[in-house]
Scaffold this motif. Structure first.
Motif, PDB file in Angstrom:
ATOM      1  N   UNK A   8      40.542  11.250  -7.267  1.00 47.45           N
ATOM      2  CA  UNK A   8      39.101  11.148  -7.471  1.00 47.45           C
ATOM      3  C   UNK A   8      38.461  10.138  -6.518  1.00 47.45           C
ATOM      4  N   UNK A   9      39.067   8.972  -6.339  1.00 47.44           N
ATOM      5  CA  UNK A   9      38.490   7.957  -5.458  1.00 47.44           C
ATOM      6  C   UNK A   9      38.367   8.480  -4.033  1.00 47.44           C
ATOM      7  N   UNK A  10      39.414   9.117  -3.534  1.00 46.14           N
ATOM      8  CA  UNK A  10      39.379   9.662  -2.167  1.00 46.14           C
ATOM      9  C   UNK A  10      38.282  10.694  -2.017  1.00 46.14           C
ATOM     10  N   UNK A  11      38.125  11.552  -3.015  1.00 43.80           N
ATOM     11  CA  UNK A  11      37.107  12.593  -2.937  1.00 43.80           C
ATOM     12  C   UNK A  11      35.691  12.011  -2.973  1.00 43.80           C
ATOM     13  N   UNK A  12      35.496  10.933  -3.742  1.00 41.34           N
ATOM     14  CA  UNK A  12      34.188  10.271  -3.763  1.00 41.34           C
ATOM     15  C   UNK A  12      33.912   9.637  -2.395  1.00 41.34           C
ATOM     16  N   UNK A  13      34.931   9.020  -1.799  1.00 41.79           N
ATOM     17  CA  UNK A  13      34.781   8.407  -0.477  1.00 41.79           C
ATOM     18  C   UNK A  13      34.434   9.474   0.562  1.00 41.79           C
ATOM     19  N   UNK A  14      35.093  10.625   0.515  1.00 38.51           N
ATOM     20  CA  UNK A  14      34.801  11.720   1.435  1.00 38.51           C
ATOM     21  C   UNK A  14      33.340  12.163   1.279  1.00 38.51           C
ATOM     22  N   UNK A  15      32.894  12.299   0.041  1.00 37.90           N
ATOM     23  CA  UNK A  15      31.507  12.728  -0.205  1.00 37.90           C
ATOM     24  C   UNK A  15      30.526  11.658   0.288  1.00 37.90           C
ATOM     25  N   UNK A  16      30.825  10.409   0.023  1.00 38.94           N
ATOM     26  CA  UNK A  16      29.970   9.309   0.468  1.00 38.94           C
ATOM     27  C   UNK A  16      29.853   9.304   1.998  1.00 38.94           C
ATOM     28  N   UNK A  17      30.974   9.457   2.687  1.00 37.91           N
ATOM     29  CA  UNK A  17      30.962   9.497   4.151  1.00 37.91           C
ATOM     30  C   UNK A  17      30.190  10.706   4.667  1.00 37.91           C
ATOM     31  N   UNK A  18      30.306  11.825   3.961  1.00 42.46           N
ATOM     32  CA  UNK A  18      29.587  13.035   4.348  1.00 42.46           C
ATOM     33  C   UNK A  18      28.077  12.844   4.204  1.00 42.46           C
ATOM     34  N   UNK A  19      27.653  12.236   3.116  1.00 44.70           N
ATOM     35  CA  UNK A  19      26.234  11.972   2.884  1.00 44.70           C
ATOM     36  C   UNK A  19      25.693  11.044   3.974  1.00 44.70           C
ATOM     37  N   UNK A  20      26.462  10.004   4.321  1.00 42.18           N
ATOM     38  CA  UNK A  20      26.024   9.061   5.349  1.00 42.18           C
ATOM     39  C   UNK A  20      25.993   9.713   6.726  1.00 42.18           C
ATOM     40  N   UNK A  21      26.961  10.575   7.013  1.00 38.88           N
ATOM     41  CA  UNK A  21      26.983  11.279   8.300  1.00 38.88           C
ATOM     42  C   UNK A  21      25.781  12.204   8.417  1.00 38.88           C
ATOM     43  N   UNK A  22      25.439  12.885   7.324  1.00 33.55           N
ATOM     44  CA  UNK A  22      24.264  13.766   7.337  1.00 33.55           C
ATOM     45  C   UNK A  22      22.993  12.953   7.557  1.00 33.55           C
ATOM     46  N   UNK A  23      22.937  11.785   6.979  1.00 35.17           N
ATOM     47  CA  UNK A  23      21.787  10.890   7.134  1.00 35.17           C
ATOM     48  C   UNK A  23      21.648  10.456   8.601  1.00 35.17           C
ATOM     49  N   UNK A  24      22.765  10.250   9.280  1.00 32.71           N
ATOM     50  CA  UNK A  24      22.749   9.758  10.666  1.00 32.71           C
ATOM     51  C   UNK A  24      22.365  10.825  11.679  1.00 32.71           C
ATOM     52  N   UNK A  25      22.580  12.104  11.317  1.00 36.93           N
ATOM     53  CA  UNK A  25      22.243  13.183  12.245  1.00 36.93           C
ATOM     54  C   UNK A  25      20.729  13.337  12.352  1.00 36.93           C
ATOM     55  N   UNK A  26      20.245  13.594  13.557  1.00 31.48           N
ATOM     56  CA  UNK A  26      18.793  13.819  13.700  1.00 31.48           C
ATOM     57  C   UNK A  26      18.365  15.091  12.996  1.00 31.48           C
ATOM     58  N   UNK A  27      17.189  15.054  12.427  1.00 37.20           N
ATOM     59  CA  UNK A  27      16.663  16.241  11.731  1.00 37.20           C
ATOM     60  C   UNK A  27      16.293  17.314  12.750  1.00 37.20           C
ATOM     61  N   UNK A  28      16.538  18.558  12.403  1.00 33.53           N
ATOM     62  CA  UNK A  28      16.142  19.680  13.266  1.00 33.53           C
ATOM     63  C   UNK A  28      14.688  20.019  13.010  1.00 33.53           C
ATOM     64  N   UNK A  29      13.932  20.078  14.046  1.00 34.32           N
ATOM     65  CA  UNK A  29      12.502  20.423  13.900  1.00 34.32           C
ATOM     66  C   UNK A  29      12.235  21.745  14.524  1.00 34.32           C
TER      67      UNK A  29
END
Length: 177
Positions: A156-177
């Motif tokens: 469970x901890x690893x999966x939460x970390x993966x999701x957290x990193x995924x959310x942060x990576x999505x935040x860092x990507x520029x938005x498509x306009x």
């Protein structure tokens, strides 16, 4: 004398760039503080708001990456490290310019889910790869722990970390306009 002072002030940032911060890989809090110092940050303090630092290190290549969420902004960190005689040395580097974080509520919820893993060291036996070190303060609670190869693990901890990193990576990507 004044010229000497001016020269020292001019070369101080250059000296910091070559500086390395040593730590034991077996003490997550000491390691988190070494990564923070390498990024020019103070150790994480207790706060009512979200303070999150995620530090990753590739075991084979020594590459280091970090994401810092603080005061509603996100910054990234990239550097290198070496391992010798039981110590990791992280090379100093500057953080990127801060960018606003749009999903603070989701990040706070994910970090709060990690609270039971404070002070843990989690591994599912996958060799090589890398580590992810979480150092956070949320809702008055401190959380510091390390997980090896979370993307390869099913706990469970690893999966939460993966999701957290995924959310942060999505935040860092520029938005498509």
């Amino acid at each position: 004398m004044r010229s000497l002072l001016i020269l020292l002030l001019l070369f101080t940032p250059l000296a910091h760039a070559d500086e390395g911060f040593r730590t034991s890989p077996f003490d997550a809090k000491a390691a988190a503080n070494a990564y923070a110092r390498a990024a020019g940050l103070s150790p994480i303090g207790m706060t009512g708001s979200l303070e999150l630092r995620i530090w990753t290190r590739d075991y084979m290549l020594g590459s280091v990456a970090g994401i810092v969420v603080s005061h509603g902004t996100q910054q990234s960190f990239g550097s290198s490290s070496s391992y010798s005689q039981g110590k990791i040395t992280i090379r100093a580097a500057r953080l990127s310019k801060p960018k606003p974080v749009s999903n603070l509520v989701e990040l706070k919820e994910l970090v709060a889910e990690l609270e039971p893993y404070d002070k843990a060291s989690i591994s599912c036996g996958v060799m090589d790869g890398g580590s992810v070190l979480i150092d956070a303060a949320v809702q008055g609670h401190a959380i510091t722990f390390e997980v090896d190869n979370p993307a390869s693990c099913k706990d469970k901890a690893s999966q939460i970390v993966v999701k957290l990193c995924s959310v942060l990576a999505a935040q860092a990507r520029p938005a498509n306009h």
